[in-house]
Design an enzyme around this catalytic site. Structure first.
Site, PDB file in Angstrom:
ATOM      1  N   SER A 124       0.805  -1.202   0.256  1.00 57.95           N
ATOM      2  CA  SER A 124      -0.045   0.199  -0.578  1.00 57.95           C
ATOM      3  C   SER A 124       0.285   1.470  -0.112  1.00 57.95           C
ATOM      4  O   SER A 124       0.268   1.968  -0.963  1.00 57.95           O
ATOM      5  CB  SER A 124      -0.960  -0.133   1.338  1.00 57.95           C
ATOM      6  OG  SER A 124      -0.995  -0.932   1.568  1.00 57.95           O
ATOM      7  N   HIS A 145      -1.866  -2.098  -7.361  1.00 58.17           N
ATOM      8  CA  HIS A 145      -2.007  -2.365  -5.472  1.00 58.17           C
ATOM      9  C   HIS A 145      -3.187  -2.432  -5.924  1.00 58.17           C
ATOM     10  O   HIS A 145      -4.094  -1.483  -6.812  1.00 58.17           O
ATOM     11  CB  HIS A 145      -1.774  -0.673  -5.039  1.00 58.17           C
ATOM     12  CG  HIS A 145      -2.329  -0.623  -3.934  1.00 58.17           C
ATOM     13  ND1 HIS A 145      -2.460   0.809  -3.775  1.00 58.17           N
ATOM     14  CD2 HIS A 145      -2.623  -1.228  -2.969  1.00 58.17           C
ATOM     15  CE1 HIS A 145      -3.351   0.705  -2.444  1.00 58.17           C
ATOM     16  NE2 HIS A 145      -2.973  -0.530  -1.848  1.00 58.17           N
ATOM     17  N   GLU A 157      -4.118   0.194  -8.959  1.00 58.55           N
ATOM     18  CA  GLU A 157      -2.455   1.058  -9.425  1.00 58.55           C
ATOM     19  C   GLU A 157      -1.148   0.680  -9.614  1.00 58.55           C
ATOM     20  O   GLU A 157      -0.978  -0.607  -9.214  1.00 58.55           O
ATOM     21  CB  GLU A 157      -2.259   2.156  -7.683  1.00 58.55           C
ATOM     22  CG  GLU A 157      -3.362   2.970  -7.545  1.00 58.55           C
ATOM     23  CD  GLU A 157      -3.017   3.526  -5.824  1.00 58.55           C
ATOM     24  OE1 GLU A 157      -3.670   4.730  -6.421  1.00 58.55           O
ATOM     25  OE2 GLU A 157      -2.946   3.116  -5.376  1.00 58.55           O
ATOM     26  N   ASN A 195      -4.356   5.600  -1.989  1.00 61.50           N
ATOM     27  CA  ASN A 195      -3.945   5.841   0.145  1.00 61.50           C
ATOM     28  C   ASN A 195      -3.405   7.544   0.013  1.00 61.50           C
ATOM     29  O   ASN A 195      -3.670   8.066   1.525  1.00 61.50           O
ATOM     30  CB  ASN A 195      -2.825   4.961   0.642  1.00 61.50           C
ATOM     31  CG  ASN A 195      -3.803   3.590   0.240  1.00 61.50           C
ATOM     32  OD1 ASN A 195      -4.372   4.051   1.004  1.00 61.50           O
ATOM     33  ND2 ASN A 195      -2.817   2.922   0.450  1.00 61.50           N
TER      34      ASN A 195
END
Ligand code: 3HC
Length: 312
Positions: A124, A145, A157, A195
């Site tokens: 992450s 991701h 991602e 994130n």
């Protein structure tokens, strides 16, 4: 690399937890074969059981025919030796969010798989460049991701590290599309795109709760009903796992030194108390062992709109 992107490939998945298992399911559902290596035997068995359960749900809800479900399960092999990952064209690492542990595994994978195998991390927030430095051909290392729950969320991602080759990125983009998901391109900075945006929002909700500004239910209702989010922020924290979030906060804070990323003291205390969210049975809310059951003491978190409908 001489691979035809339209053909099914063998995909190694390292780690059979919630994310690794979800990745395995999504990859097998797309027709690829999966070589899943989970070193802990009990966790391996639990992963196989979770897959059966998830596929069973898809079959009973009419999303998959029984035969398709069985074929999907049949495409996932649970390896007892990491050496068997050598057969994979792509290995996706989904183990604990710890740089040293990941680097050790990338070193090990470098010895196991041929140079043509791509190595992806589902981290992450850990820098992909650090993982790439552990292998002999860093051009084949990238971040992929995925989002939780992986079988449902349509985004991946694709993280380009300093040395990731254009060929690796092209192949990865096509692989993600083969899963029926959308790739988005991001640079190798802690938190990537999602994130970096999501974590300050979630931490603001934790601080709001910590300051007793509002109840957990009202904070969650605020965003679920006021903004149309599928889950309120505290429910989402529990869903992601407070240990995972804490690690992401630390990584973001270390990278940018901005207070919005710093993990609030309450998050640290909850971790110390073993309140990791849904997976441990207790986080901001309380959970019964079975997915779908509610065990909130005051019953106030039972609203679907507030909680995302499952397990809270
Ligand atoms: N595994 C597989 N499928 C699941 C599932 C799971 N764990 N949970 C739900 N589903 C499926 C259901 O089968 C259902 O499929 P169907 O509509 O085709 O029948 C569909 O998802 C919707 O499920 P429900 O109707 O039971 O429940 P909801 O409508 O409340 O949706 C949810 C559940 C999809 C989890 C929704 O609440 C949601 O989207 N929540 C937000 C999730 C989110 O934000 N994820 C990102 C987290 S951040 C992250 O992962 C990054 C990391 O680095 C921190």
């Amino acid at each position: 690399m001489g691979r035809s992107e339209s053909e099914p490939i063998a995909v190694g998945v390292l780690g059979g937890g919630f994310m690794g298992g979800g990745i395995a399911e999504a990859v097998a559902r797309a027709g690829h074969s999966v070589l899943l290596y989970e070193p802990v035997a009990d966790a391996r068995a639990a992963s196989a059981q979770r897959l059966r359960k998830s596929v069973g749900r898809a079959v009973s809800s009419g999303k998959l025919a029984y035969g398709q479900g069985e074929a999907l399960i049949g495409r996932v092999s649970y390896l007892e030796s990491a050496e068997d990952l050598a057969e994979a064209a792509l290995v996706i690492e989904a183990i604990v969010e710890d740089l040293e542990v990941k680097v050790d595994w990338f070193r090990r994978l470098d010895r196991i798989v041929p140079e043509s195998t791509l190595l992806a991390s589902n981290t992450s927030s850990i820098p992909i460049a650090g993982l790439a430095s552990a292998v002999s051909c860093p051009g084949r290392v990238l971040g992929l991701h995925f989002f939780s729950p992986v079988p449902v969320m349509r985004l991946v991602e694709v993280v380009k590290a300093l040395d990731t080759s254009p060929e690796t990125l092209r192949f990865a983009g096509e692989f993600v599309e083969s899963l029926g998901k959308q790739p988005i391109a991001t640079k190798d900075r802690s938190g990537f795109i999602v994130n970096m945006l999501l974590v300050p929002y979630l931490m603001a909700a934790v601080r709001m709760f910590e300051d007793e500004f509002a109840t957990r239910e009202d904070i969650d209702k605020g965003m679920a009903l006021g903004c149309g989010h599928p889950m309120g922020p505290l429910t989402l924290c529990d869903f992601i796992g407070l240990d995972v979030l804490y690690a992401v906060c630390q990584s973001l804070y270390e990278e940018f030194k901005q207070t919005e990323y710093a993990p609030p003291p309450l998050l640290k205390r909850m971790l110390a108390a073993g309140r990791l969210g849904r997976k441990s049975g207790r986080g901001f809310y309380e959970y019964a062992a079975e997915r779908g059951a509610t065990a909130s003491p005051d019953g106030a978190a039972r609203s679907r709109a507030t909680t995302g409908g499952r397990g809270v």
